[in-house]
Design an enzyme around this catalytic site. Structure first.
Site, PDB file in Angstrom:
ATOM      1  N   CYS A 162      11.013 -11.400  10.409  1.00 47.75           N
ATOM      2  CA  CYS A 162      11.199  -9.976  10.670  1.00 47.75           C
ATOM      3  C   CYS A 162       9.910  -9.167  10.538  1.00 47.75           C
ATOM      4  CB  CYS A 162      12.262  -9.423   9.737  1.00 47.75           C
ATOM      5  SG  CYS A 162      13.801 -10.366   9.820  1.00 47.75           S
ATOM      6  N   HIS A 301      11.183  -0.687   6.143  1.00 45.26           N
ATOM      7  CA  HIS A 301      11.919  -1.828   6.684  1.00 45.26           C
ATOM      8  C   HIS A 301      13.421  -1.532   6.582  1.00 45.26           C
ATOM      9  CE1 HIS A 301      12.172  -5.834   8.215  1.00 45.26           C
ATOM     10  NE2 HIS A 301      12.864  -6.283   7.179  1.00 45.26           N
ATOM     11  N   GLU A 312      12.084  -2.688  -1.785  1.00 47.26           N
ATOM     12  CA  GLU A 312      11.129  -1.920  -0.980  1.00 47.26           C
ATOM     13  C   GLU A 312      10.902  -0.544  -1.582  1.00 47.26           C
ATOM     14  OE1 GLU A 312      10.197  -0.730   3.667  1.00 47.26           O
ATOM     15  OE2 GLU A 312      12.264  -1.217   3.091  1.00 47.26           O
ATOM     16  N   LYS A 333      16.889   1.676  11.408  1.00 42.07           N
ATOM     17  CA  LYS A 333      17.764   0.554  11.765  1.00 42.07           C
ATOM     18  C   LYS A 333      19.228   0.964  11.919  1.00 42.07           C
ATOM     19  CE  LYS A 333      14.878  -3.279  10.192  1.00 42.07           C
ATOM     20  NZ  LYS A 333      13.659  -2.539   9.836  1.00 42.07           N
ATOM     21  N   HIS A 338      18.815  -4.327  13.500  1.00 39.60           N
ATOM     22  CA  HIS A 338      17.661  -5.113  13.046  1.00 39.60           C
ATOM     23  C   HIS A 338      17.433  -6.259  14.031  1.00 39.60           C
ATOM     24  CE1 HIS A 338      14.741  -7.187  10.880  1.00 39.60           C
ATOM     25  NE2 HIS A 338      15.378  -7.509   9.766  1.00 39.60           N
ATOM     26  N   PHE A 397      11.958 -13.050   6.218  1.00 45.36           N
ATOM     27  CA  PHE A 397      12.323 -14.305   5.569  1.00 45.36           C
ATOM     28  C   PHE A 397      11.083 -15.194   5.479  1.00 45.36           C
ATOM     29  CE2 PHE A 397      17.159 -14.640   6.722  1.00 45.36           C
ATOM     30  CZ  PHE A 397      17.407 -13.561   5.894  1.00 45.36           C
TER      31      PHE A 397
END
Length: 411
Positions: A162, A301, A312, A333, A338, A397
């Site tokens: 991502c 994010h 975050e 998002k 996403h 990830f």
């Protein structure tokens, strides 16, 4: 080595709320969500039902489309819009060997792989398509772009889950800044809303199971329950500033900082202390020669997962101190979903538009922030404000972290 300045001279997008930059941005500003019930495949036995699908998309060349996975179709449409906006023409106003293509994807032509595996197992190996390989392997994104657009510079793709899109723009920025390319068509694409990979994300409990398009994606909210998958592509034209000026190009923003770091912690969970994310943002600030207080806005994010939003937020507080409470930090998002490897470049384009128009998008879906999530996440609706520097933050990830800083262009 002299560090050259890098500017944005074009952008293009295909996404859940618009298949061109004008429609897409207008819907981002209005807080229109692209999330709805999945139509791409049968939902039988699935525990998640919502996604942000690209809508009303048809590749303009129907014959060529047969040899192109949707990842390449999305990329070609978005990149062509960006290149046309920039006015760059290989071997006319730029040497084609000075125009690179950094075209990336997180999981590539996964839909093609699923389709052809079905053919092989159910109809026999002879029914596998001769296009199977060239539609599915990830480098076909940059390969197709290079061929179609006539760009002969460096051509390849990156993959960091991502964080892919943010890394791609960052590495393109470095290649121009350090003198290796004059311009780069930089971005990423993804078409992951496919039966089997979707099930894979369900199995690791990453996806929201809420069967309500208005409450399934809730970044920073106490009722958040996972991310909602999206798809699409975005590309920026990055160009050496003096070259852009000499040819009279319109400039939309400047890229001034990039940072990248790894958690080295867990394959899916971010480091609980946010070490990699903290480091990436710090490096981006250092690269740009900025103090934390110089940043006007962060496009977070903000996936709507339990751990991402908490960690975050903690990382932003660590890097920005008191200023973290003085600037808006929103996630888009809730509008775009996403889109995995594509999301960093989509959010990079959003940051360019934020600077261009002086607007901060809302965190769509946020109703009641969770305990400890106490920053200004721009709930409700977006706001107009003066912006000078904006930061785009991405986590992936594998422990990948990347941050980009864009500056408002002053003619």
């Amino acid at each position: 080595m002299e560090r050259r300045r890098v500017v944005v001279t074009g952008y293009g997008v295909v996404g859940p709320v618009g298949n061109n930059s004008v429609d897409f941005w207008n819907n981002i500003k209005a807080g229109v969500s692209g999330i709805d019930r999945i139509t791409h495949f049968d939902l039988k036995d699935h525990t998640s039902t919502m996604a942000a699908e690209v809508k009303n998309f048809e590749y303009p060349d129907k014959r060529a489309a047969k040899a192109l996975d949707p990842t390449s179709q999305f990329a070609l449409v978005a990149a062509k819009e960006a290149l046309e906006m920039s006015g760059l023409a290989p071997d006319e106003n730029i040497d084609s060997f000075e125009l690179g293509v950094y075209g990336s994807t997180g999981i590539g032509g996964i839909g093609t792989i699923e389709e052809q595996a079905f053919n092989a197992f159910n109809k026999g190996i002879k029914r596998v398509s001769p296009h199977m390989v060239t539609k599915s392997i990830p480098n076909m994104v940059s390969g197709n772009l290079s061929i179609e657009l006539g760009a002969r510079g460096s051509s390849f793709g990156l993959n960091s889950a991502c964080a892919t899109g943010t890394h791609t723009i960052g590495e393109a920025f470095r290649s121009i800044r350090d003198g290796y390319q004059t311009a780069v068509i930089a971005g990423s694409t993804e078409a992951p809303i496919v039966n089997i990979p979707f099930a894979g994300f369900e199995k690791i409990r990453a996806l929201s199971k809420v069967d309500d398009k208005d409450r399934c994606c809730m970044p920073f909210d106490r009722n958040r329950s996972g991310f909602v998958m999206g798809e699409g592509a975005a590309f920026l034209i990055l160009e050496e500033m003096e070259h852009a000026k000499e040819r009279g190009a319109e400039i939309y923003a400047e890229v001034v900082g990039y940072g990248s770091a790894s958690d080295a912690y867990h394959i899916t969970m971010p480091d609980p202390e946010g070490k990699g994310d903290i480091r990436a943002m710090q490096l981006a600030l250092k690269d740009a020669g900025l103090d934390p207080s110089d940043i006007s806005y962060i496009n977070a994010h903000g996936t709507g997962t339990l751990y991402n939003d908490k960690i975050e937020t903690m990382a932003i507080k660590e890097v920005f101190g008191q200023h973290a409470y003085e600037m808006p930090v929103s996630s888009t998002k809730g509008t775009t979903g996403h889109s995995l490897g594509a999301i960093g470049s989509i959010e990079g384009m959003i940051c360019v538009k934020c600077l261009e128009e002086g607007f901060v998008p809302a965190t769509v879906g946020l109703e009641e922030p969770d305990e400890g999530l106490d920053l200004d996440y721009v709930p409700g609706k977006g706001r107009e404000m003066e912006l000078e520097y904006v930061l785009s933050n991405s986590l992936g990830f594998g422990g990948h972290n990347a941050a980009l800083i864009f500056r408002k262009w002053h003619a």
